[in-house]
Design a protein around this motif. Structure first.
Motif, PDB file in Angstrom:
ATOM      1  N   LEU A  67       9.671  57.420  93.914  1.00  0.00           N
ATOM      2  CA  LEU A  67      10.325  59.044  93.857  1.00  0.00           C
ATOM      3  C   LEU A  67       8.957  60.197  94.864  1.00  0.00           C
ATOM      4  O   LEU A  67       9.679  61.250  95.503  1.00  0.00           O
ATOM      5  N   ASP A  68       7.758  59.718  95.074  1.00  0.00           N
ATOM      6  CA  ASP A  68       7.282  60.368  95.779  1.00  0.00           C
ATOM      7  C   ASP A  68       6.823  59.437  97.159  1.00  0.00           C
ATOM      8  O   ASP A  68       6.061  58.614  97.921  1.00  0.00           O
ATOM      9  N   GLU A  69       6.523  60.251  98.304  1.00  0.00           N
ATOM     10  CA  GLU A  69       7.194  59.658  99.872  1.00  0.00           C
ATOM     11  C   GLU A  69       5.983  59.469 100.353  1.00  0.00           C
ATOM     12  O   GLU A  69       5.455  58.012 100.978  1.00  0.00           O
ATOM     13  N   ARG A  70       4.691  59.882  99.616  1.00  0.00           N
ATOM     14  CA  ARG A  70       3.276  59.643 100.212  1.00  0.00           C
ATOM     15  C   ARG A  70       2.727  58.011  99.546  1.00  0.00           C
ATOM     16  O   ARG A  70       2.527  57.431 100.421  1.00  0.00           O
ATOM     17  N   SER A  71       3.277  58.528  98.590  1.00  0.00           N
ATOM     18  CA  SER A  71       3.089  56.926  97.903  1.00  0.00           C
ATOM     19  C   SER A  71       4.194  55.805  98.205  1.00  0.00           C
ATOM     20  O   SER A  71       3.913  54.711  98.944  1.00  0.00           O
ATOM     21  N   ALA A  72       4.742  56.095  98.875  1.00  0.00           N
ATOM     22  CA  ALA A  72       5.638  55.552  99.588  1.00  0.00           C
ATOM     23  C   ALA A  72       5.226  54.591 100.926  1.00  0.00           C
ATOM     24  O   ALA A  72       5.786  53.503 100.962  1.00  0.00           O
ATOM     25  N   ALA A  73       5.136  55.824 101.636  1.00  0.00           N
ATOM     26  CA  ALA A  73       4.228  55.332 103.061  1.00  0.00           C
ATOM     27  C   ALA A  73       3.228  54.244 102.911  1.00  0.00           C
ATOM     28  O   ALA A  73       2.919  53.414 103.796  1.00  0.00           O
ATOM     29  N   PHE A  74       1.962  54.457 101.832  1.00  0.00           N
ATOM     30  CA  PHE A  74       1.508  53.874 102.132  1.00  0.00           C
ATOM     31  C   PHE A  74       1.620  52.158 100.699  1.00  0.00           C
ATOM     32  O   PHE A  74       1.179  51.592 101.437  1.00  0.00           O
ATOM     33  N   SER A  75       2.563  52.389 100.601  1.00  0.00           N
ATOM     34  CA  SER A  75       3.318  50.827 100.100  1.00  0.00           C
ATOM     35  C   SER A  75       3.678  50.692 101.387  1.00  0.00           C
ATOM     36  O   SER A  75       3.947  49.173 100.985  1.00  0.00           O
ATOM     37  N   ALA A  76       4.039  51.145 101.988  1.00  0.00           N
ATOM     38  CA  ALA A  76       4.939  50.042 103.145  1.00  0.00           C
ATOM     39  C   ALA A  76       3.862  50.062 103.895  1.00  0.00           C
ATOM     40  O   ALA A  76       4.333  48.231 104.671  1.00  0.00           O
ATOM     41  N   LEU A  77       2.669  50.677 103.974  1.00  0.00           N
ATOM     42  CA  LEU A  77       1.749  50.121 104.811  1.00  0.00           C
ATOM     43  C   LEU A  77       1.297  49.214 104.211  1.00  0.00           C
ATOM     44  O   LEU A  77       0.321  48.029 104.754  1.00  0.00           O
ATOM     45  N   ALA A 136       9.875  64.131 105.371  1.00  0.00           N
ATOM     46  CA  ALA A 136       9.607  63.664 106.189  1.00  0.00           C
ATOM     47  C   ALA A 136       7.885  63.272 106.664  1.00  0.00           C
ATOM     48  O   ALA A 136       7.665  62.444 107.198  1.00  0.00           O
ATOM     49  N   THR A 137       7.626  64.188 107.013  1.00  0.00           N
ATOM     50  CA  THR A 137       6.505  64.938 107.389  1.00  0.00           C
ATOM     51  C   THR A 137       5.389  64.598 106.204  1.00  0.00           C
ATOM     52  O   THR A 137       4.406  64.297 106.329  1.00  0.00           O
ATOM     53  N   GLU A 138       5.733  64.034 104.632  1.00  0.00           N
ATOM     54  CA  GLU A 138       4.849  63.778 104.123  1.00  0.00           C
ATOM     55  C   GLU A 138       4.216  62.532 104.023  1.00  0.00           C
ATOM     56  O   GLU A 138       3.340  62.060 103.482  1.00  0.00           O
ATOM     57  N   VAL A 139       5.004  61.636 105.153  1.00  0.00           N
ATOM     58  CA  VAL A 139       4.446  60.226 105.235  1.00  0.00           C
ATOM     59  C   VAL A 139       3.839  60.272 106.651  1.00  0.00           C
ATOM     60  O   VAL A 139       3.168  59.325 107.558  1.00  0.00           O
ATOM     61  N   HIS A 140       3.125  61.516 106.987  1.00  0.00           N
ATOM     62  CA  HIS A 140       2.650  61.748 108.363  1.00  0.00           C
ATOM     63  C   HIS A 140       1.270  60.279 108.574  1.00  0.00           C
ATOM     64  O   HIS A 140       0.592  60.425 108.986  1.00  0.00           O
ATOM     65  N   ALA A 141       0.536  60.798 106.651  1.00  0.00           N
ATOM     66  CA  ALA A 141      -0.596  60.240 107.298  1.00  0.00           C
ATOM     67  C   ALA A 141      -1.083  58.887 106.975  1.00  0.00           C
ATOM     68  O   ALA A 141      -1.188  58.043 107.949  1.00  0.00           O
ATOM     69  N   ALA A 142       0.334  58.039 106.142  1.00  0.00           N
ATOM     70  CA  ALA A 142       0.683  56.717 106.368  1.00  0.00           C
ATOM     71  C   ALA A 142       0.649  56.396 107.809  1.00  0.00           C
ATOM     72  O   ALA A 142      -0.180  55.035 108.436  1.00  0.00           O
ATOM     73  N   VAL A 143       1.438  56.980 108.767  1.00  0.00           N
ATOM     74  CA  VAL A 143       2.032  56.425 109.756  1.00  0.00           C
ATOM     75  C   VAL A 143       1.006  57.044 110.927  1.00  0.00           C
ATOM     76  O   VAL A 143       0.224  56.091 111.891  1.00  0.00           O
ATOM     77  N   VAL A 144       0.022  57.959 110.867  1.00  0.00           N
ATOM     78  CA  VAL A 144      -1.716  57.335 110.968  1.00  0.00           C
ATOM     79  C   VAL A 144      -2.437  56.631 111.132  1.00  0.00           C
ATOM     80  O   VAL A 144      -2.662  55.694 112.282  1.00  0.00           O
ATOM     81  N   GLU A 145      -3.026  56.519 109.747  1.00  0.00           N
ATOM     82  CA  GLU A 145      -2.998  55.011 109.582  1.00  0.00           C
ATOM     83  C   GLU A 145      -3.362  53.767 109.534  1.00  0.00           C
ATOM     84  O   GLU A 145      -3.407  53.157 110.256  1.00  0.00           O
ATOM     85  N   ALA A 146      -1.320  53.399 109.964  1.00  0.00           N
ATOM     86  CA  ALA A 146      -0.945  52.296 110.691  1.00  0.00           C
ATOM     87  C   ALA A 146      -1.446  52.595 112.216  1.00  0.00           C
ATOM     88  O   ALA A 146      -1.298  51.457 112.939  1.00  0.00           O
ATOM     89  N   HIS A 147      -1.301  53.576 112.805  1.00  0.00           N
ATOM     90  CA  HIS A 147      -1.620  53.961 114.254  1.00  0.00           C
ATOM     91  C   HIS A 147      -2.742  53.478 114.004  1.00  0.00           C
ATOM     92  O   HIS A 147      -2.669  52.367 115.690  1.00  0.00           O
TER      93      HIS A 147
END
Length: 282
Positions: free
Chosen positions: A62-72, A92-103
């Motif tokens: 349900l939470d985009e930030r949690s989802a993003a780090f799960s996918a990471l 879409a903005t909520e996942v930016h932190a995980a995108v930077v981590e992946a980068h």
């Protein structure tokens, strides 16, 4: 004569469902096996397409930030890239932190954001932000496409396959990619016939195979570095993705240099040159 290009369904909902199913089918052909879905209305066509494929293990967050780090985490486990699906707007903005981590960490990640169509942009429509180029230089590849555009119908497999290749094999190393897809209502439909894929179930695009690692020849390494006539001081630093740990340790031993091994390198093992706590010592 070449075959005629595949024609999209006339019905809008059916066309969008077909596009979503085509993208997912191509990702399956490329070896994608995990998806993390953040529930939302605008992303419905993609969510239904992902859930319809038994080859893909779907997790709902349900939470985009949690989802993003799960996918990471899927990418870090070496079974990625995972598909990370969000709806439009601030989601879409909520996942930016995980995108930077992946980068920064070189982790493959396939971010898919649903978006409002062009006629709802910059007119005050709810849950509408500028999603094209949202993640800036933190992605290896980004593209914004209209899922209802009939002119793109024959190209969806190519787009899907390229996204996976860019995430896995970009010249800068693995990392995140971003597909921003505009959908129009109605959002629920049954897919029609998909554009044909490659024979035998293979992906649309393939990367050239890299050479496998070979055993380290200590003398050859010394010669390549111009050190065969005498020892000079140096240090080997190993981080994640530095190579097979046994080969990295063998290289350091051949050079007679200390090996500063990061925890994620896999090189923290007994050995006369291995330094496993260099950060604490320094």
């Amino acid at each position: 004569m070449p075959d005629d290009p595949p024609r999209p369904p006339e019905d809008l909902a059916r066309r969008q469902a077909t596009v979503a199913a085509t993208l997912v089918d191509e990702w399956v052909r490329c070896g994608v096996r995990h998806a993390v879905i953040c529930p939302g209305s605008r992303s419905t066509p993609m969510a239904l397409a992902l859930a319809a494929r038994p080859e893909i293990q779907v997790a709902v967050r349900l939470d985009e930030r949690s989802a993003a780090f799960s996918a990471l985490g899927v990418g870090l486990a070496g079974v990625g890239p995972a598909v990370l699906l969000t709806t439009s707007g601030t989601a879409a903005t909520e996942v930016h932190a995980a995108v930077v981590e992946a980068h920064q960490a070189g982790v493959p990640l396939l971010v898919v954001s649903a978006d409002r169509p062009a006629e709802l942009q910059r007119v005050g429509a709810p849950q509408t932000v500028e999603q094209a180029g949202l993640y800036g230089a933190s992605v290896r590849f980004a593209v914004t496409l209209d899922a209802t555009d009939p002119g793109l119908f024959a190209s969806w497999r190519s787009f899907a396959s390229r996204l996976v290749l860019e995430a896995r094999c970009h010249p800068s190393g693995p990392g995140p990619v971003h597909l921003n897809l505009a959908f129009r209502e109605p959002l629920v439909g049954e897919p029609g016939c998909l554009p044909p894929g490659r024979p035998g179930g293979g992906p649309w695009h393939r990367a050239l195979a890299s050479r496998s690692a070979q055993a380290v020849d200590g003398q050859a390494v010394l010669a390549a570095l111009g050190l065969e006539d005498g020892w000079v001081p140096g240090v080997v630093v190993a981080g994640e993705g530095s190579g097979p740990p046994t080969e990295v340790v063998a290289l350091a031993e051949a050079l007679g240099w200390p090996l500063l091994a990061d925890a994620r390198s896999g090189c923290r093992r007994p050995g006369r040159v291995v330094v496993g706590a260099a950060d604490g010592i320094l």
